[in-house]
Design an enzyme around this catalytic site. Structure first.
Site, PDB file in Angstrom:
ATOM      1  N   GLY A   1      36.702  43.231  40.494  1.00 20.28           N
ATOM      2  CA  GLY A   1      35.369  43.750  40.225  1.00 20.28           C
ATOM      3  C   GLY A   1      34.639  42.938  39.173  1.00 20.28           C
TER       4      GLY A   1
ATOM      5  CG  ASN B   1      33.087  52.604  33.862  1.00 21.68           C
ATOM      6  OD1 ASN B   1      31.884  52.435  34.046  1.00 21.68           O
ATOM      7  ND2 ASN B   1      33.691  52.226  32.747  1.00 21.68           N
TER       8      ASN B   1
ATOM      9  CB  SER C   1      37.737  46.378  42.047  1.00 19.87           C
ATOM     10  OG  SER C   1      38.962  45.988  41.485  1.00 19.87           O
ATOM     11  CB  ALA C   2      41.966  45.946  46.042  1.00 15.84           C
ATOM     12  CG  HIS C   3      42.637  47.602  40.126  1.00 14.49           C
ATOM     13  ND1 HIS C   3      42.759  48.381  39.010  1.00 14.49           N
ATOM     14  CD2 HIS C   3      41.554  46.816  39.911  1.00 14.49           C
ATOM     15  CE1 HIS C   3      41.805  48.072  38.143  1.00 14.49           C
ATOM     16  NE2 HIS C   3      41.064  47.118  38.668  1.00 14.49           N
TER      17      HIS C   3
ATOM     18  CB  THR D   1      43.852  28.563  46.843  1.00 15.86           C
ATOM     19  OG1 THR D   1      43.753  27.156  46.620  1.00 15.86           O
ATOM     20  CG2 THR D   1      44.839  28.849  47.944  1.00 15.86           C
TER      21      THR D   1
ATOM     22  CB  CYS E   1      38.529  47.467  31.568  1.00 13.55           C
ATOM     23  SG  CYS E   1      38.105  47.658  33.297  1.00 13.55           S
TER      24      CYS E   1
HETATM   25  N1  PLP Z   1      33.068  47.921  37.357  1.00 14.98           N
HETATM   26  C1  PLP Z   1      33.500  49.171  37.101  1.00 14.98           C
HETATM   27  C2  PLP Z   1      32.548  50.308  37.246  1.00 14.98           C
HETATM   28  C3  PLP Z   1      34.816  49.392  36.704  1.00 14.98           C
HETATM   29  O1  PLP Z   1      35.230  50.621  36.449  1.00 14.98           O
HETATM   30  C4  PLP Z   1      35.689  48.279  36.571  1.00 14.98           C
HETATM   31  C5  PLP Z   1      37.083  48.451  36.104  1.00 14.98           C
HETATM   32  O2  PLP Z   1      37.410  49.395  35.463  1.00 14.98           O
HETATM   33  C6  PLP Z   1      35.192  46.996  36.876  1.00 14.98           C
HETATM   34  C7  PLP Z   1      33.879  46.860  37.252  1.00 14.98           C
HETATM   35  C8  PLP Z   1      36.064  45.789  36.772  1.00 14.98           C
HETATM   36  O3  PLP Z   1      36.897  45.694  37.897  1.00 14.98           O
HETATM   37  P1  PLP Z   1      38.258  44.845  37.821  1.00 14.98           P
HETATM   38  O4  PLP Z   1      39.221  45.660  37.031  1.00 14.98           O
HETATM   39  O5  PLP Z   1      38.679  44.702  39.265  1.00 14.98           O
HETATM   40  O6  PLP Z   1      37.950  43.539  37.224  1.00 14.98           O
END
Ligand code: PLP
Length: 379
Positions: free
Chosen positions: A71, A152, A201-203, A239, A324
């Site tokens: 993301g 988030n 974002s996959a996770h 890659t 994060c």
């Molecule tokens: N955008 C939002 C709203 C998020 O909550 C996050 C991660 O918590 C990200 C972007 C960043 O994604 P990534 O962890 O895949 O870098």
């Protein structure tokens, strides 16, 4: 100790079926997807299948999707790439909401050094950008508007379709960070023609970490962000992460299939948690119109970092602050933007449920939280 994980907005456990789908691409199908020989073609066939399936599920065309390393990269690329493309048309102002993830807000900030001006769109007390706030902030110099689909920290869901229409009428591009929204809200880009860019974002939906995608609407110009090889139609060098891309598509497919049932379950978990908290005074839910998975609670008289560590010792994982930077001690900029004061923001915690949680876990976690709050308030 039977630990309870309630931090799904930070990340989710990898789904076993997704892992199984990925495994061959770490071993027997190891080729570089851009190699023209058999090994490469086999890897590229898997990437193509993943792109086709993901595009179909998102209501996009395969050539509108670019794979990224998550993301953060997708958000950086979108903000810088769309803004720079817009500047070539004479528009050098960027508007972002005041509650964006740092991947967006810091990207926008970095543009200021390159001669862009950046404006913050205010949110109301529920965490929403109001249509009128956007109308008032728009002028002919605005080339890009970025408003995240779901926040988030609070889970507040924005009226993305309406906001994108308003931006488009004024001649600006519209980007939405759908990293938190994607697991829970059905995305159909065909029905949102004014959305020019979107990140996932996959996770966040039981896929692998370090892989995501950026949607760029056909015909919309975006400047390159990563320079290197000719991968991704010359737009994103590097890659290809074949196993990750296969995992991203498999995880999204399963999440989309389970979405209705998961959301129902999450609502029940949230409800069970809140029921058990009843009787605990001075607890306020932050944010309106929120994701089914997420609960942001303002708990008066308790510092969020202290509560987080206390709960961790009792086996319950929650978060204070952004996804994060869960250990962050700063007051959340998103909560401050919603009108909370510093003290209120620093007494707010985020609880985010996932599809593997049980009602029993939600209830047990709430009881543990309640006891911790009573104890901390008494100190
Ligand atoms: N955008 C939002 C709203 C998020 O909550 C996050 C991660 O918590 C990200 C972007 C960043 O994604 P990534 O962890 O895949 O870098």
């Amino acid at each position: 100790m039977n630990r309870i994980y309630l931090d799904h907005a930070a990340t989710t456990p990898l789904d076993e079926e997704v892992l199984a789908a990925m495994l061959p691409y770490f071993s027997e199908t190891f080729g570089n997807a851009d190699s023209p020989h058999f090994f490469g073609r086999k890897a590229m066939a898997a990437v193509d299948r993943a792109r086709d399936r993901l595009a179909e599920l998102l209501g996009a065309s395969p050539e509108e999707l670019y794979f990224t390393c998550g993301g953060t990269e997708a958000d950086n690329w979108a903000i810088k790439g769309f803004a720079k493309a817009a500047k070539k048309r004479g528009k050098s102002r960027v508007l972002i909401s005041a509650v964006e993830h740092h991947a967006v807000s810091e990207s926008a900030k970095s543009l200021e050094e390159e001669g862009f001006s950046v404006g913050l769109l205010p949110v109301n007390e529920g965490g929403m950008v109001e249509a009128n706030a956007l109308r008032e902030a728009l002028d002919e110099d605005v080339g890009l508007v970025a408003v995240m689909w779901a926040n988030n920290e609070t889970g507040a869901v924005q009226e993305v379709k309406t906001l994108s229409q308003i931006a488009k009428q004024s001649g600006a591009l519209f980007f939405t960070d759908a990293v938190q929204a994607a697991p829970y809200l059905a995305i159909d880009l065909k029905s949102m023609p004014d959305v020019d860019g979107l990140s996932i974002s996959a996770h966040k939906f039981h896929g692998p970490k370090g892989v995501g995608a950026l949607y760029v609407k056909r015909g919309v110009r975006i400047e390159n962000f990563l320079f290197g090889g000719e991968q991704e139609r010359g737009k994103r060098g590097g890659t290809l992460n074949v196993a990750g891309i296969v995992g991203l598509a498999a995880a999204y497919e399963k999440t989309a299939k389970l979405r209705a049932e998961t959301n129902e379950k999450l609502a029940a978990l949230k409800n069970a948690f809140l029921q058990r908290l009843q009787g605990l005074p001075d607890v306020v839910v932050n944010g309106k119109n929120t994701l089914p998975s997420l609960l942001n609670l303002q708990i008066a008289g308790v510092e969020n970092a202290t509560l987080l560590y206390d709960l961790d010792l009792s086996g319950v994982a929650i978060s204070a602050g952004a996804a994060c930077a869960s250990g962050s001690l700063d007051a959340s900029h998103a909560l401050l933007a919603m009108g909370l004061d510093e003290r209120q923001a620093k007494s707010s915690v985020r609880v985010s449920f996932g599809r593997e949680n049980t009602v029993e876990e939600a209830e047990r976690a709430a009881e543990i939280l309640k006891k911790a709050v009573v104890r901390l308030r008494g100190l």
